[in-house]
Scaffold this motif. Structure first.
Motif, short mmCIF file in Angstrom:
data_model
loop_
_atom_site.label_atom_id
_atom_site.label_comp_id
_atom_site.label_asym_id
_atom_site.label_seq_id
_atom_site.Cartn_x
_atom_site.Cartn_y
_atom_site.Cartn_z
N GLN A 163 33.15 25.49 61.11
CA GLN A 163 34.11 24.42 61.44
C GLN A 163 35.00 24.86 62.61
N PRO A 164 35.05 24.08 63.69
CA PRO A 164 35.87 24.46 64.85
C PRO A 164 37.37 24.45 64.56
N CYS A 165 37.79 23.77 63.48
CA CYS A 165 39.22 23.70 63.19
C CYS A 165 39.78 25.01 62.66
N TYR A 166 38.90 25.92 62.19
CA TYR A 166 39.34 27.24 61.72
C TYR A 166 39.33 28.23 62.88
N THR A 167 40.41 28.96 63.06
CA THR A 167 40.47 29.97 64.12
C THR A 167 39.73 31.22 63.67
N ALA A 168 39.45 32.10 64.66
CA ALA A 168 38.77 33.36 64.36
C ALA A 168 39.62 34.20 63.39
N GLN A 169 40.94 34.15 63.57
CA GLN A 169 41.83 34.92 62.69
C GLN A 169 41.77 34.42 61.25
N GLU A 170 41.73 33.09 61.08
CA GLU A 170 41.66 32.52 59.73
C GLU A 170 40.34 32.85 59.05
N VAL A 171 39.26 32.83 59.81
CA VAL A 171 37.95 33.19 59.25
C VAL A 171 37.96 34.67 58.85
N MET A 172 38.58 35.52 59.69
CA MET A 172 38.65 36.94 59.37
C MET A 172 39.48 37.17 58.10
N GLN A 173 40.54 36.41 57.92
CA GLN A 173 41.35 36.53 56.71
C GLN A 173 40.54 36.19 55.46
N LEU A 174 39.68 35.17 55.58
CA LEU A 174 38.80 34.82 54.46
C LEU A 174 37.83 35.96 54.13
N HIS A 175 37.29 36.58 55.19
CA HIS A 175 36.37 37.72 54.98
C HIS A 175 37.09 38.90 54.32
N MET A 176 38.31 39.15 54.73
CA MET A 176 39.08 40.23 54.13
C MET A 176 39.37 39.95 52.65
N LEU A 177 39.70 38.70 52.36
CA LEU A 177 39.93 38.32 50.97
C LEU A 177 38.64 38.44 50.16
N HIS A 178 37.51 38.09 50.80
CA HIS A 178 36.21 38.22 50.13
C HIS A 178 35.89 39.69 49.83
N SER A 179 36.26 40.57 50.75
CA SER A 179 36.05 42.01 50.54
C SER A 179 36.85 42.51 49.34
N THR A 180 38.11 42.06 49.25
CA THR A 180 38.95 42.43 48.10
C THR A 180 38.35 41.90 46.80
N PHE A 181 37.84 40.67 46.87
CA PHE A 181 37.19 40.06 45.70
C PHE A 181 36.01 40.91 45.23
N MET A 182 35.18 41.36 46.17
CA MET A 182 34.00 42.14 45.81
C MET A 182 34.38 43.49 45.20
N GLN A 183 35.45 44.10 45.75
CA GLN A 183 35.91 45.38 45.19
C GLN A 183 36.34 45.21 43.74
N LYS A 184 37.09 44.15 43.47
CA LYS A 184 37.56 43.91 42.10
C LYS A 184 36.40 43.56 41.18
N ARG A 185 35.40 42.86 41.72
CA ARG A 185 34.23 42.52 40.91
C ARG A 185 33.46 43.79 40.53
N GLN A 186 33.30 44.69 41.52
CA GLN A 186 32.58 45.94 41.26
C GLN A 186 33.31 46.79 40.21
N LYS A 187 34.64 46.86 40.36
CA LYS A 187 35.45 47.64 39.43
C LYS A 187 35.35 47.07 38.01
N THR A 188 35.42 45.75 37.91
CA THR A 188 35.34 45.08 36.61
C THR A 188 33.97 45.28 36.00
N SER A 189 32.94 45.24 36.85
CA SER A 189 31.56 45.42 36.38
C SER A 189 31.36 46.82 35.81
N LYS A 190 31.92 47.85 36.49
CA LYS A 190 31.80 49.23 35.98
C LYS A 190 32.47 49.37 34.63
#
Length: 591
Positions: free
Chosen positions: A515-542
């Motif tokens: 979507q062109p309405c999202y800036t590169a910075q906003e997309v990067m923030q989503l990716h960073m939040l997704h990374s945090t999500f995956m870390q917590k998922r891995q920890k919970t899974s262990k």
């Protein structure tokens, strides 16, 4: 050796002296300090029995003095004798005190009419002439300085506000306080899923037939410092202790309390002050490197739900109260802060309504208290520091704030601009909706009325005459009980798994990337939040894997133990685990 007091000549009768209540209180105070009783007898020309009687009345005298509106009563009144209709007198004074605390204007004729009204309600039969003489005695009995003349009230309020501002500035100078150390808190009512009236109407209707406007309410307590650098987490009061919508929510962005009518009361406010406000202020002081014992002042209005200022003290953190008659003129939270927060809330509420794929009635039934709490927290977060700072201009000289103008007219213009900017965003959203959407038909006047739908609504229990009478007569007082039952408006949501959440997260990121309405910075923030999500998922899974292993091992142990009791086979793996854990201190299993 104490000097002797000359005895009075025989046959000379002492002149009868009638002391004022002030003199009696002075005698009690001096006796408490250890002054000689004989000295007091000579000074006031009274006998020893009078001194003893005054000492015995000490508790009643001090209680009366504490309840007086001015010193006039104790300076002019001589006895504590109560009127014939003592209960009526107490009820009327309780009502008068309540109205004065609310800033109401009470005149002499109003007081007489209210006395007659209570006389009828209490079904009294003893004759009473509610004359000017009766009114004078009532005022003198309770130390009432004067009653208000309604036409003069407005100018008196302005004058009182100026006097309080002078007192406040002297207090700040005396304690050498900075804007970081001065806070203001105030409550407001929020109709959290209220809609504009015409949004529920059909095309040919001006109003929705048979539909009652939703006025489900929350009470929200806002608090911030004069520097605009520290906003205290919101306190939100709802009806239910355990709303169904909160189920499974680990963290709320606010402090939540329950009260049967969503009202503020003294218990909730006391708890908030000591367990939310004080720790938050101390933490803020640590962050900005102020000494731990730095002073802080919380400025409050005279709401009857606020405890006495002596109860709202913690170390060097204390409270001061605004006079009831000046609150709306100079209290910072009333100078556009709360209004600004509510505008942001209505904007976000309307945005969710517009984006909802379904009917308006369906949206209103699905929009729950959890959604409202997150939205009001976001709205509070959106209030800018400049708005918080400028709201103090009327109370505090603007010279304290280098970047803020001292012109009061300019401040009023700023308030209007802030509100217009937020309201303009709401109007723009309405205009951008499809013409077929009911929201598109809303007029600007309807939106303005909707934004201020809950303005001025009471945030505490309104005491009625019957409750005042019951309180004074010591009859059983009705109490608001907190509701333990959960909301029954919403069905329980299914539990969301980590896999479902991960899939939804991936979808959101893919959508944003394209979507062109999202800036590169906003997309990067989503990716960073997704990374945090995956870390917590891995920890919970262990952690879950470890729990599964422990459960399986325990199951094998139980199975092996039952087999051993039936027949004694060669030790199995399970029995070897038992040997290792319990019988072999060296950690080597026996074969």
């Amino acid at each position: 050796m104490a000097s002797k007091i000359p005895a009075k000549s025989k046959g000379k009768k002492r002149k009868r002296v009638v002391l004022t209540l002030k003199q009696k209180i002075d005698i009690c105070t001096r006796l408490e300090k250890g002054e000689n009783r004989n000295v007091l007898m000579q000074e006031y020309n009274v006998g020893s029995s009078t001194i003893y009687d005054i000492k015995a009345q000490k508790g009643q005298l001090l209680k009366f003095f504490a309840s007086c509106e001015s010193n006039k009563a104790v300076e002019q009144r001589h006895t504590l004798h109560m009127p014939k209709l003592e209960q009526l007198d107490s009820v009327l004074y309780e009502w008068f005190s309540l109205k004065r605390s609310e800033g109401a204007s009470i005149s002499g004729p109003m007081l007489i009419e209210k006395a007659k009204d209570f006389y009828k309600q209490m079904q009294l039969t003893e004759p009473c002439a509610f004359s000017d003489g009766w009114l004078s005695c009532f005022k003198l009995r309770h130390g009432i300085r004067k009653l208000d003349v309604p036409s003069e009230q407005k100018s008196a309020d302005r004058e009182a506000a100026e006097k309080y501002c002078e007192f406040f500035r002297n207090l700040i100078a005396e304690h050498d306080l900075s804007p970081e150390q001065i806070y203001n808190a105030d409550e407001t009512c929020l109709f959290w899923r209220c809609l504009p009236n015409s949004t529920l109407a059909g095309a040919s209707e001006s109003k929705a037939a048979g539909f009652k406007q939703n006025k489900d309410r929350l009470t929200v307590l806002t608090c911030a410092n004069a520097a605009g650098s520290h906003k205290i987490k919101l306190l939100v009061i709802g009806k239910y202790n355990h709303p169904r919508a909160f189920k499974g929510v680990a963290h709320l962005p606010i402090v939540y309390k329950a009260q049967g009518n969503s009202w503020m009361n003294k218990e909730i406010f006391y708890d908030w002050f000591h367990h939310v406000f004080v720790p938050a202020v101390k933490e803020h002081f640590r962050k900005i490197s102020l000494p731990e014992d730095s002073k802080a002042i919380l400025l409050l209005d005279n709401c009857r739900a606020h405890p006495h200022e002596t109860e709202l003290v913690s170390g060097n953190i204390f409270t001061i109260f605004l006079p009831a008659s000046v609150t709306s003129l100079i209290q910072p939270m009333d100078q556009g802060i709360i209004q600004n927060m509510k505008c942001y809330y209505r904007r976000d509420f309307l945005r969710e309504l517009i984006n909802h794929e379904g009917t308006i009635q369906d949206f209103q039934s699905r929009y729950n208290i959890k959604d409202a709490i997150f939205n009001v927290a976001c709205a509070w977060n959106s209030v800018k520091s400049e708005t918080l700072r400028r709201a103090w201009i009327k109370l505090w000289p603007s010279v304290m704030f280098a970047e803020v103008s001292s012109d009061e007219d300019e401040f009023e213009g700023f308030k209007v601009r802030v509100r217009k900017n937020t309201f303009a965003q709401i109007l723009e959203m309405v205009k951008d909706t499809p013409s077929s959407h009911p929201i598109n038909k809303l007029h600007e006047s309807e939106l303005e009325e909707w934004v201020e739908a809950d303005k001025g609504v009471e945030v505490t229990h309104t005491v009625v005459d019957t409750e005042i009478i019951e309180t004074v007569l010591n009859t059983e007082k009705s109490k608001d009980t907190d509701k333990d039952s959960e909301e029954d408006d919403f069905s329980e949501e299914d539990k969301i798994t980590w896999g479902e959440a991960a899939s939804a997260f991936d979808t959101i990121i893919k959508f944003a990337e394209r979507q062109p309405c999202y800036t590169a910075q906003e997309v990067m923030q989503l990716h960073m939040l997704h990374s945090t999500f995956m870390q917590k998922r891995q920890k919970t899974s262990k952690q879950a894997d470890i729990r599964d292993l422990v459960k399986k091992a325990a199951s094998r142990v139980c199975h092996g133990a039952s087999a051993d009791s039936a027949q004694s086979p060669t030790p199995s793996t399970a029995t070897m685990i038992i040997d290792v854990d319990n019988d072999d201190p060296d950690g080597t299993a026996r074969s």
